[in-house]
Design a protein around this motif. Structure first.
Motif, PDB file in Angstrom:
ATOM      1  N   VAL A 183      -6.361  -4.739  -9.000  1.00  0.00           N
ATOM      2  CA  VAL A 183      -5.177  -3.686  -8.499  1.00  0.00           C
ATOM      3  C   VAL A 183      -4.414  -3.094  -9.758  1.00  0.00           C
ATOM      4  CG1 VAL A 183      -2.866  -3.822  -7.349  1.00  0.00           C
ATOM      5  CG2 VAL A 183      -4.850  -4.638  -6.287  1.00  0.00           C
ATOM      6  N   LYS A 184      -4.294  -4.033 -10.830  1.00  0.00           N
ATOM      7  CA  LYS A 184      -3.464  -3.404 -12.095  1.00  0.00           C
ATOM      8  C   LYS A 184      -4.536  -2.499 -12.821  1.00  0.00           C
ATOM      9  CE  LYS A 184      -0.993  -7.643 -12.644  1.00  0.00           C
ATOM     10  NZ  LYS A 184      -0.505  -8.858 -13.218  1.00  0.00           N
ATOM     11  N   ASP A 185      -6.018  -2.646 -12.769  1.00  0.00           N
ATOM     12  CA  ASP A 185      -6.625  -2.167 -13.885  1.00  0.00           C
ATOM     13  C   ASP A 185      -7.674  -0.943 -13.021  1.00  0.00           C
ATOM     14  OD1 ASP A 185      -5.401  -3.638 -15.584  1.00  0.00           O
ATOM     15  OD2 ASP A 185      -7.120  -5.231 -15.606  1.00  0.00           O
ATOM     16  N   ALA A 186      -7.791  -0.951 -11.882  1.00  0.00           N
ATOM     17  CA  ALA A 186      -8.797  -0.177 -11.135  1.00  0.00           C
ATOM     18  C   ALA A 186      -8.354   0.728 -10.225  1.00  0.00           C
ATOM     19  CB  ALA A 186      -9.933  -0.877 -10.714  1.00  0.00           C
ATOM     20  N   LYS A 187      -8.900   1.448  -9.388  1.00  0.00           N
ATOM     21  CA  LYS A 187      -8.750   2.196  -8.231  1.00  0.00           C
ATOM     22  C   LYS A 187      -8.899   1.473  -7.116  1.00  0.00           C
ATOM     23  CE  LYS A 187      -9.275   6.487  -8.034  1.00  0.00           C
ATOM     24  NZ  LYS A 187     -10.063   7.833  -7.966  1.00  0.00           N
ATOM     25  N   VAL A 188      -8.283   0.665  -6.583  1.00  0.00           N
ATOM     26  CA  VAL A 188      -8.344  -0.113  -5.403  1.00  0.00           C
ATOM     27  C   VAL A 188      -7.524   0.490  -4.065  1.00  0.00           C
ATOM     28  CG1 VAL A 188      -7.842  -2.705  -4.551  1.00  0.00           C
ATOM     29  CG2 VAL A 188      -8.423  -2.087  -6.833  1.00  0.00           C
ATOM     30  N   PHE A 189      -8.149   0.701  -3.094  1.00  0.00           N
ATOM     31  CA  PHE A 189      -7.675   1.428  -1.873  1.00  0.00           C
ATOM     32  C   PHE A 189      -7.697   0.082  -0.853  1.00  0.00           C
ATOM     33  CE2 PHE A 189      -8.207   5.280  -4.500  1.00  0.00           C
ATOM     34  CZ  PHE A 189      -7.404   6.120  -4.052  1.00  0.00           C
ATOM     35  N   GLY A 190      -6.825   0.301   0.200  1.00  0.00           N
ATOM     36  CA  GLY A 190      -6.934  -0.136   1.335  1.00  0.00           C
ATOM     37  C   GLY A 190      -7.261   0.564   2.637  1.00  0.00           C
ATOM     38  N   TYR A 191      -8.212  -0.091   3.264  1.00  0.00           N
ATOM     39  CA  TYR A 191      -8.619   0.809   4.687  1.00  0.00           C
ATOM     40  C   TYR A 191      -8.278  -0.077   5.978  1.00  0.00           C
ATOM     41  CZ  TYR A 191     -11.925   2.491   8.302  1.00  0.00           C
ATOM     42  OH  TYR A 191     -12.469   2.725   9.549  1.00  0.00           O
ATOM     43  N   ILE A 213       0.794  -1.224  -0.183  1.00  0.00           N
ATOM     44  CA  ILE A 213      -0.100   0.221   0.093  1.00  0.00           C
ATOM     45  C   ILE A 213       0.761   1.144   0.108  1.00  0.00           C
ATOM     46  CG2 ILE A 213      -1.493   1.308   1.267  1.00  0.00           C
ATOM     47  CD1 ILE A 213      -2.593  -1.377   2.444  1.00  0.00           C
ATOM     48  N   ASP A 214       0.484   2.341  -0.943  1.00  0.00           N
ATOM     49  CA  ASP A 214       1.369   3.334  -0.998  1.00  0.00           C
ATOM     50  C   ASP A 214       1.024   4.494   0.127  1.00  0.00           C
ATOM     51  OD1 ASP A 214      -0.966   4.746  -1.778  1.00  0.00           O
ATOM     52  OD2 ASP A 214      -0.032   4.788  -3.826  1.00  0.00           O
ATOM     53  N   PRO A 215       1.359   5.655   0.270  1.00  0.00           N
ATOM     54  CA  PRO A 215       1.208   6.461   1.266  1.00  0.00           C
ATOM     55  C   PRO A 215      -0.095   7.190   0.996  1.00  0.00           C
ATOM     56  CG  PRO A 215       3.536   7.086   0.681  1.00  0.00           C
ATOM     57  CD  PRO A 215       2.845   5.852  -0.280  1.00  0.00           C
ATOM     58  N   GLU A 216      -0.913   7.032  -0.158  1.00  0.00           N
ATOM     59  CA  GLU A 216      -2.089   7.488  -0.352  1.00  0.00           C
ATOM     60  C   GLU A 216      -3.070   6.404  -0.033  1.00  0.00           C
ATOM     61  OE1 GLU A 216       0.439   8.340  -2.524  1.00  0.00           O
ATOM     62  OE2 GLU A 216       0.522  10.189  -1.494  1.00  0.00           O
ATOM     63  N   ASN A 217      -3.013   5.257   0.507  1.00  0.00           N
ATOM     64  CA  ASN A 217      -3.664   4.311   0.723  1.00  0.00           C
ATOM     65  C   ASN A 217      -4.098   3.503  -0.473  1.00  0.00           C
ATOM     66  OD1 ASN A 217      -3.920   4.711   3.788  1.00  0.00           O
ATOM     67  ND2 ASN A 217      -5.092   6.685   3.162  1.00  0.00           N
ATOM     68  N   ARG A 218      -3.455   3.502  -1.494  1.00  0.00           N
ATOM     69  CA  ARG A 218      -3.809   2.836  -2.751  1.00  0.00           C
ATOM     70  C   ARG A 218      -3.078   1.570  -2.526  1.00  0.00           C
ATOM     71  NH1 ARG A 218      -4.701   5.018  -8.113  1.00  0.00           N
ATOM     72  NH2 ARG A 218      -5.377   3.309  -9.543  1.00  0.00           N
ATOM     73  N   ILE A 219      -3.701   0.345  -2.907  1.00  0.00           N
ATOM     74  CA  ILE A 219      -2.986  -0.938  -2.940  1.00  0.00           C
ATOM     75  C   ILE A 219      -2.328  -0.980  -4.373  1.00  0.00           C
ATOM     76  CG2 ILE A 219      -3.483  -3.313  -3.084  1.00  0.00           C
ATOM     77  CD1 ILE A 219      -5.901  -2.892  -1.178  1.00  0.00           C
ATOM     78  N   ARG A 220      -1.166  -1.195  -4.429  1.00  0.00           N
ATOM     79  CA  ARG A 220      -0.332  -1.378  -5.505  1.00  0.00           C
ATOM     80  C   ARG A 220       0.022  -2.820  -6.116  1.00  0.00           C
ATOM     81  NH1 ARG A 220      -1.173   3.210  -8.266  1.00  0.00           N
ATOM     82  NH2 ARG A 220      -0.935   5.196  -7.160  1.00  0.00           N
TER      83      ARG A 220
END
Length: 371
Positions: free
Chosen positions: A224-232, A167-174
């Motif tokens: 995760v590769k194709d969409a905006k997937v975030f982690g909470y 997960i990056d600093p913006e809470n996006r799952i990479r």
């Protein structure tokens, strides 16, 4: 904000093979826990406390016990003329589902299409946790996410296939990977997701058509590769039931006041369960109970230490129990000695029996057995 725009879907049977001893005659969602609850009570209460008024429970086989427990959903305020609780069993006597959530979701496609809610909250039933889904949904909406995956920080269980997120600093799952290694300080997926309903239907239709059925591993990697997937991140107590030993450990963890407070003492987020009107627990003159959870309707004439005793259990005179989980309506005879034992429902342990396991390998006595 937005919680009343969401519906819930619970997978009542996913991961039940991990605890095959306890799921021989029931789905994992129906496993008794903590002296009076079932595992399904936690995700179901979490949804209701978050303002969700429509919940579908996807089942497979052996769901009779779950049906008896859930009933019309009255205990969770889901017995309604409109919306409420929906039990979604397999279609047809020969149809069965496996752990592929894509197949399960595709089988309830009509139910999803006929729903009006904008968002869908998906959850397994193998975690004991008190999650604020309303806060997670606000996070999802604020980030304009396609998918939000709820995770916890911790150590992955050695030998257990678990989803671990980068997960990056913006809470996006990479990145998401599946590992059997006991990685420390990992972002571990909890099998809980938030989707926009229409987007979920598109994903399920595409994946089912391509025979991609493993949701947590394969589908999430694709998204995760194709969409905006975030982690909470969920930062509270999260007890995952992955084996008989972990079930035993999770029950005994309730002896810790911090764990009990996080799970049960939030007045805004109570955990509901089916009521069973019973008399108060009865303690005989020779009884001695220390550091234990004892439900109503029990009769204790022996010694109990560091145990979880469910409703209607009977502990005979001179019996000595330490580090045990004794389920509903089980009878322990006089002068028994039990240590590290899990006794399922309606078990009879005759007088004078001595049984001992270990903290990582408790003795299990199957439902309706006589020892």
């Amino acid at each position: 904000m937005g919680a009343n725009k969401a519906m819930g879907i619970l997978f009542a049977y996913v991961n039940e093979k991990r605890v095959s001893e306890l799921t021989k005659e029931r789905v994992i969602a129906s496993i008794p826990f903590g002296a009076r609850y079932r595992l399904v009570d936690f995700p179901l209460s979490n949804l209701v406390n978050s303002g969700v008024k429509k919940v579908g429970v996807i089942t497979e086989q052996n769901y009779q016990s779950l049906m008896d427990h859930l009933g019309s959903g009255k205990a969770w305020d889901l017995s309604r003329k409109n919306e409420g609780l929906f039990l979604l069993p397999p279609f047809g006597a020969d149809h069965s589902r496996n752990d592929g959530k894509v197949e399960s979701l595709h089988s309830i496609k009509v139910y999803l299409e006929s729903s009006r809610e904008e968002y869908v909250i998906l959850s397994d039933c193998d975690y004991v946790a008190n999650v604020d889904y309303a806060d997670a949904l606000e996070f999802h909406i604020a980030n304009e996410a396609d998918v939000t995956a709820i995770y916890r920080r911790g150590t992955a269980v050695e030998g257990l296939m678990e989803n671990v997120y980068t997960i990056d600093p913006e809470n996006r799952i990479r990145e998401t990977m599946v590992t059997e290694k006991g990685i420390n300080n990992a972002n571990i997926g909890m099998g809980m997701y938030i989707f926009r309903r229409e987007y979920l239907l598109d994903v399920i239709e595409e994946c089912y058509g391509k025979n991609i059925l493993d949701f947590d591993r394969v589908v999430m990697s694709m998204l995760v590769k194709d969409a905006k997937v975030f982690g909470y991140e969920f930062g509270g107590t999260a007890l995952q039931i992955t084996s008989l030993a972990s079930y035993f450990e999770a029950n005994l963890a309730l002896m810790d006041p911090k764990v009990r407070n996080e799970l049960f003492m939030n007045p805004k987020q109570p955990i509901y369960t089916k009521n069973r009107d019973d008399m108060p627990a009865k303690y005989g003159l020779g009884s001695n109970v220390q550091n234990s959870l004892v439900a109503d309707g029990t009769v204790i004439d022996g010694e109990v230490e560091n145990c979880v005793i469910f409703r209607g259990a009977v502990i005979g005179k001179g019996a000595k129990l330490k580090n045990c989980v004794i389920m509903q309506d089980t009878v322990v005879g006089d002068n028994c000695e039990l240590n590290y034992v899990v006794a399922d429902k309606n078990v009879i342990i005759e007088s004078g029996r001595k049984l001992a396991g270990y903290d990582t390998y408790p003795v299990y006595i199957a439902k309706r057995s006589k020892v």
